[in-house]
Design a protein around this motif. Structure first.
Motif, PDB file in Angstrom:
ATOM      1  N   MET B 141       0.828  -1.209   0.000  1.00  0.00           N
ATOM      2  CA  MET B 141       0.000   0.000   0.000  1.00  0.00           C
ATOM      3  C   MET B 141       0.860   1.255   0.000  1.00  0.00           C
ATOM      4  N   LEU B 142       2.011   1.167   0.682  1.00  0.00           N
ATOM      5  CA  LEU B 142       2.879   2.340   0.754  1.00  0.00           C
ATOM      6  C   LEU B 142       3.589   2.609  -0.564  1.00  0.00           C
ATOM      7  N   SER B 143       3.646   1.593  -1.432  1.00  0.00           N
ATOM      8  CA  SER B 143       4.407   1.747  -2.669  1.00  0.00           C
ATOM      9  C   SER B 143       3.621   2.444  -3.766  1.00  0.00           C
ATOM     10  N   ILE B 144       2.314   2.630  -3.545  1.00  0.00           N
ATOM     11  CA  ILE B 144       1.522   3.316  -4.563  1.00  0.00           C
ATOM     12  C   ILE B 144       1.227   4.714  -4.037  1.00  0.00           C
ATOM     13  N   PRO B 145       1.492   5.744  -4.822  1.00  0.00           N
ATOM     14  CA  PRO B 145       1.192   7.095  -4.340  1.00  0.00           C
ATOM     15  C   PRO B 145      -0.264   7.217  -3.901  1.00  0.00           C
ATOM     16  N   THR B 146      -0.474   7.833  -2.728  1.00  0.00           N
ATOM     17  CA  THR B 146      -1.806   7.873  -2.122  1.00  0.00           C
ATOM     18  C   THR B 146      -2.867   8.419  -3.071  1.00  0.00           C
ATOM     19  N   ILE B 147      -2.532   9.493  -3.786  1.00  0.00           N
ATOM     20  CA  ILE B 147      -3.571  10.114  -4.618  1.00  0.00           C
ATOM     21  C   ILE B 147      -4.028   9.165  -5.709  1.00  0.00           C
ATOM     22  N   LEU B 148      -3.084   8.456  -6.316  1.00  0.00           N
ATOM     23  CA  LEU B 148      -3.460   7.532  -7.388  1.00  0.00           C
ATOM     24  C   LEU B 148      -4.341   6.418  -6.829  1.00  0.00           C
ATOM     25  N   LEU B 149      -3.937   5.893  -5.654  1.00  0.00           N
ATOM     26  CA  LEU B 149      -4.713   4.829  -5.030  1.00  0.00           C
ATOM     27  C   LEU B 149      -6.123   5.325  -4.691  1.00  0.00           C
ATOM     28  N   LEU B 150      -6.191   6.562  -4.185  1.00  0.00           N
ATOM     29  CA  LEU B 150      -7.489   7.140  -3.849  1.00  0.00           C
ATOM     30  C   LEU B 150      -8.365   7.258  -5.088  1.00  0.00           C
ATOM     31  N   LEU B 151      -7.762   7.692  -6.189  1.00  0.00           N
ATOM     32  CA  LEU B 151      -8.544   7.869  -7.412  1.00  0.00           C
ATOM     33  C   LEU B 151      -9.079   6.530  -7.902  1.00  0.00           C
ATOM     34  N   VAL B 152      -8.213   5.497  -7.895  1.00  0.00           N
ATOM     35  CA  VAL B 152      -8.658   4.176  -8.340  1.00  0.00           C
ATOM     36  C   VAL B 152      -9.787   3.682  -7.448  1.00  0.00           C
ATOM     37  N   MET B 153      -9.599   3.853  -6.123  1.00  0.00           N
ATOM     38  CA  MET B 153     -10.616   3.358  -5.192  1.00  0.00           C
ATOM     39  C   MET B 153     -11.916   4.135  -5.323  1.00  0.00           C
ATOM     40  N   SER B 154     -11.826   5.453  -5.532  1.00  0.00           N
ATOM     41  CA  SER B 154     -13.068   6.217  -5.615  1.00  0.00           C
ATOM     42  C   SER B 154     -13.823   5.833  -6.878  1.00  0.00           C
ATOM     43  N   LYS B 155     -13.085   5.486  -7.923  1.00  0.00           N
ATOM     44  CA  LYS B 155     -13.727   4.984  -9.139  1.00  0.00           C
ATOM     45  C   LYS B 155     -14.431   3.654  -8.839  1.00  0.00           C
ATOM     46  N   PHE B 156     -13.748   2.835  -8.024  1.00  0.00           N
ATOM     47  CA  PHE B 156     -14.290   1.517  -7.693  1.00  0.00           C
ATOM     48  C   PHE B 156     -15.582   1.627  -6.888  1.00  0.00           C
ATOM     49  N   PHE B 157     -15.585   2.525  -5.896  1.00  0.00           N
ATOM     50  CA  PHE B 157     -16.737   2.614  -5.002  1.00  0.00           C
ATOM     51  C   PHE B 157     -17.853   3.505  -5.536  1.00  0.00           C
ATOM     52  N   SER B 158     -17.538   4.336  -6.540  1.00  0.00           N
ATOM     53  CA  SER B 158     -18.494   5.372  -6.904  1.00  0.00           C
ATOM     54  C   SER B 158     -19.819   4.773  -7.354  1.00  0.00           C
ATOM     55  N   GLY B 159     -20.894   5.321  -6.829  1.00  0.00           N
ATOM     56  CA  GLY B 159     -22.219   4.853  -7.204  1.00  0.00           C
ATOM     57  C   GLY B 159     -22.650   3.577  -6.531  1.00  0.00           C
ATOM     58  N   ARG B 160     -21.767   2.978  -5.704  1.00  0.00           N
ATOM     59  CA  ARG B 160     -22.158   1.730  -5.067  1.00  0.00           C
ATOM     60  C   ARG B 160     -22.840   1.953  -3.738  1.00  0.00           C
ATOM     61  N   ILE B 161     -22.618   3.128  -3.151  1.00  0.00           N
ATOM     62  CA  ILE B 161     -23.174   3.374  -1.824  1.00  0.00           C
ATOM     63  C   ILE B 161     -24.309   4.379  -1.945  1.00  0.00           C
ATOM     64  N   PRO B 162     -25.500   4.019  -1.499  1.00  0.00           N
ATOM     65  CA  PRO B 162     -26.655   4.915  -1.616  1.00  0.00           C
ATOM     66  C   PRO B 162     -26.554   6.076  -0.629  1.00  0.00           C
ATOM     67  N   ASP B 163     -27.370   7.094  -0.842  1.00  0.00           N
ATOM     68  CA  ASP B 163     -27.403   8.228   0.077  1.00  0.00           C
ATOM     69  C   ASP B 163     -27.899   7.777   1.443  1.00  0.00           C
ATOM     70  N   VAL B 164     -27.429   8.451   2.459  1.00  0.00           N
ATOM     71  CA  VAL B 164     -27.793   8.080   3.818  1.00  0.00           C
ATOM     72  C   VAL B 164     -28.612   9.203   4.443  1.00  0.00           C
ATOM     73  N   HIS B 165     -29.707   8.835   5.077  1.00  0.00           N
ATOM     74  CA  HIS B 165     -30.515   9.828   5.766  1.00  0.00           C
ATOM     75  C   HIS B 165     -30.245   9.718   7.247  1.00  0.00           C
ATOM     76  N   LEU B 166     -29.774  10.817   7.827  1.00  0.00           N
ATOM     77  CA  LEU B 166     -29.391  10.765   9.228  1.00  0.00           C
ATOM     78  C   LEU B 166     -29.705  12.117   9.842  1.00  0.00           C
ATOM     79  N   LEU B 167     -30.328  12.107  10.989  1.00  0.00           N
ATOM     80  CA  LEU B 167     -30.645  13.336  11.722  1.00  0.00           C
ATOM     81  C   LEU B 167     -31.371  14.352  10.839  1.00  0.00           C
ATOM     82  N   GLY B 168     -32.281  13.858  10.037  1.00  0.00           N
ATOM     83  CA  GLY B 168     -33.076  14.749   9.214  1.00  0.00           C
ATOM     84  C   GLY B 168     -32.336  15.334   8.031  1.00  0.00           C
ATOM     85  N   ARG B 169     -31.105  14.845   7.777  1.00  0.00           N
ATOM     86  CA  ARG B 169     -30.370  15.366   6.636  1.00  0.00           C
ATOM     87  C   ARG B 169     -29.976  14.225   5.720  1.00  0.00           C
ATOM     88  N   THR B 170     -29.760  14.557   4.469  1.00  0.00           N
ATOM     89  CA  THR B 170     -29.343  13.541   3.526  1.00  0.00           C
ATOM     90  C   THR B 170     -27.858  13.698   3.253  1.00  0.00           C
TER      91      THR B 170
END
Lengths: 343, 316
Positions: B141-170
């Motif tokens: 994990m340390l060998s991959i620059p954090t930003i690149l890893l973050l970008l790949v992961m955000s692409k992976f997770f994007s759209g998979r997690i629905p909106d959350v309603h909490l304390l009257g806010r979305t």
């Protein structure tokens, strides 16, 4: 020493293997590279299916990984979808130096990447030189003038700079040196690209266009490096051999820059070795803002289309660079500091 | 750490005039003597007040309300920070963006500390094959620059997690994605620190004593060793909040982070550079808030490091 190097290289192999598997699986699950293929004229669905089979995208992830790693010229690929293999694949696999073809441009992925490497290296190496020279100067000076006004100002600036996002520094520099300087009628710096298309790609043009990106990349690192050199320098300055050097009647400059700095800057080798390959990736933001045609921008452009051969190529290249630089750092360190010995 | 339970009476009998200070009191005193840490704490409190009181004045709907007829207006009494590219009030957006950014910073640090501590503790305590595997993963994990890893992961997770309603806010699902991926990419240094602490502490005699009394492994790890590694964990957690806020800003700036219309300090800057000339207020205010927050947290982290390390007493 030889044995140590061999052991480290052998250790790097499983490391790179883990990295490649994790990244590959992440990417395969991230999106369909064919979704955006063809742009406004998407291919017919039969063609799409055929392409999917041809590219091996219909296979399970691990099979795809295997093809990526060792190629598919030894298996028959079912192109027409009748369940029987028709022709041998064409890919040779990463282990034989073939990273596959870009799904966007159809060129070999390595060729696409290689076109960008010089641009990124130019930016990175220049920045690293600026970082080292400036932070050595600032660090040494604020150490010998400890608690002076200069030292206090530098300390405050270092703290502020260190907390800035790199893109904010870039925006600020652009705003001052490009927008406002033009408004004030001063010579202003360019903000976009490597050269003016009209002027052509001359050395002067590229150097002129590099000023702002290099400054943005360097500032944060200068802040942390100079603090580091300052504290090392302070430690060294109070040691016995410096007192001996003074007693011998050596000039202050010689003591500082030959005797003290040598030892104070030694740990810097480790930091530079660790930072240098990471700068390759860290350039993503800078290259995006300044529209610099380097590896970082290539990564962003191809990430939106899930062009995994290019993305994997880039990431593996950087990971290898990290591993190699760590090893090089260790070797250089033993050479610079004979007190350390690896066995 | 665990010696703070000394009974006060014990010293009184030997003849101390004043009650000795407890460990936490001493830590607090060292912290308060660290000038920059106090400045940082005060600034952080002000920022928290800003985003809390601000949200009582402006509603979230107002922060997300766009009126393209007033787009890109410079700061004025009506819109003190100006308006953005679709005519939303930037002041209100920095308030709600601040809530999101700080929430991401805090929760991502919690995720990172949990993973880092667990990996480090298991690896250092058990050693052997588990240690080898976990440390190889850490290195990978340390060998991959954090930003690149973050970008790949955000692409992976994007759209998979629905909106959350909490304390009257979305809360946009993308906020949760960011928290998870920043947590997943910033635990490695802490894991190494905790591991090295465990490696040296598990050889200590109090651990041997605990084993001799028949304490199970989980108890030795959680009750006997972990409290002794709290100092580096607290410092890493604090600094982790600052770096998580910065990382959020980076990926949101690259357009892969918190999705509109939800504001975050990072995504308010996304695309701002296209209006560099016309509308500098687009990026100046959210940027200044990021810098101020990150700097304050870094000061607090520095102060905590000195305060929690008893050896640093002389230096202060």
């Amino acid at each position: 020493m030889g044995r140590y190097i061999i052991r480290r290289v052998l250790q790097a192999i499983p490391l790179l293997f883990i990295i490649s598997v994790v990244l590959f699986v992440l990417m395969q699950a991230s999106g369909d590279p064919l979704a955006t293929l063809g742009g406004r004229r998407p291919p017919r669905s039969e063609d799409r299916e055929r392409l999917r089979r041809q590219l091996g995208l219909d296979q399970p992830v691990l099979v795809q990984y295997l093809y990526w790693l060792i190629g598919n010229d030894w298996v028959l690929i079912d192109v027409d979808g009748d369940g029987v293999g028709d022709q041998y694949g064409t890919r040779k696999g990463v282990l034989r130096g073939d990273f596959g073809n870009s799904l966007v441009t159809r060129q070999p992925a390595m060729q696409v990447i290689a076109e960008r490497i010089p641009n990124t290296l130019l930016l990175m190496i220049t920045s690293e030189i600026v970082i080292i020279v400036v932070s050595l100067f600032i660090g040494v000076y604020s150490a010998i003038k400890q608690y002076s006004l200069f030292d206090h100002i530098i300390t405050a600036l270092a703290f502020v700079t260190y907390s800035m996002p790199i893109f904010w520094i870039a925006l600020m520099l652009m705003y001052i040196f490009a927008v406002n300087f033009r408004a004030w009628g001063l010579p202003y710096l360019p903000t976009v690209g490597m050269y003016e298309p009209a002027a052509g790609k001359t050395v002067a043009q590229v150097a002129w266009h590099m000023v702002l990106p290099v400054a943005s990349i360097s500032l944060i690192s200068i802040a942390s490096y100079s603090r580091y050199i300052r504290s090392n320098m302070l430690e060294v300055i109070n040691s016995d051999y410096i007192r001996t050097a003074r007693a011998k009647g050596l000039s202050e400059r010689r003591i500082l820059f030959v005797h003290a700095l040598k030892n104070a800057a030694l740990p810097l080798v480790t930091i530079i070795g660790m930072d240098l390959p990471l700068l390759l990736g860290g350039a993503v933001v800078t290259e995006r803002i300044f529209a610099w045609p380097g590896m970082g921008r290539l990564f962003l452009d191809h990430l939106t289309r899930m062009d995994y051969p290019v993305l994997m190529g880039l990431l593996m290249l950087i990971s290898v660079a990290v591993v190699v630089f760590q090893l090089l750092t260790d070797i250089v360190y033993t050479w610079l500091d004979p007190r350390i010995r690896y066995t | 750490m665990s010696t703070s339970a000394t009974a006060p009476g014990q010293f009184g009998e030997i003849g101390f005039a004043t009650k000795p200070m407890s460990l936490w009191r001493m830590t607090l005193r060292r912290f308060l003597r660290h000038r920059m840490a106090v400045v940082g704490t005060v600034t952080l409190i002000l920022i928290f007040l800003y985003i809390i009181i601000g949200s009582l004045i402006f509603s979230e709907a107002y922060a997300n309300y766009n009126d393209t007829s007033i787009r890109l207006q410079p700061p004025s009494p009506e819109h003190p920070f100006g308006t953005d590219t679709v005519g939303r009030d930037i002041l209100a957006r920095t308030i709600y963006g601040g809530q999101i950014s700080l929430m991401i910073g805090l929760l991502a640090a919690v995720v990172a500390v949990t993973i880092g501590t667990t990996v480090g503790a298991l690896s250092g305590y058990y050693g052997g094959l588990l240690d080898a595997v976990l440390m190889r993963i850490t290195e990978a994990m340390l060998s991959i620059p954090t930003i690149l890893l973050l970008l790949v992961m955000s692409k992976f997770f994007s759209g998979r997690i629905p909106d959350v309603h909490l304390l009257g806010r979305t809360f946009s699902g993308s906020v949760i994605v960011i928290i998870v991926i920043i947590g997943l990419t910033s635990w490695m240094y802490l894991a190494r620190i905790v591991r090295s602490c465990f490696l040296s502490l598990k050889e200590e005699e109090f651990v041997l004593a605990a084993h001799a009394m028949g304490a199970p492994h989980w108890r030795v790890i959680l009750v006997h060793i972990l409290p002794n590694t709290l100092a580096p964990i607290i410092v890493a957690a604090t600094l982790g909040v600052a770096s998580a806020i910065l990382l959020e800003a980076y990926i949101s700036f690259l357009g892969m982070g918190v999705r509109q219309p939800t504001a975050s300090w990072g995504n308010m800057l996304d695309g701002a550079y296209q209006y560099l000339e016309q509308a500098p207020w687009l990026w100046i205010f959210p940027g200044l808030l990021i810098i101020l927050t990150v700097m304050s947290i870094n000061f607090v982290g520095d102060g905590l490091r000195d305060a929690l390390d008893p050896r640093s007493e002389k230096k202060v």
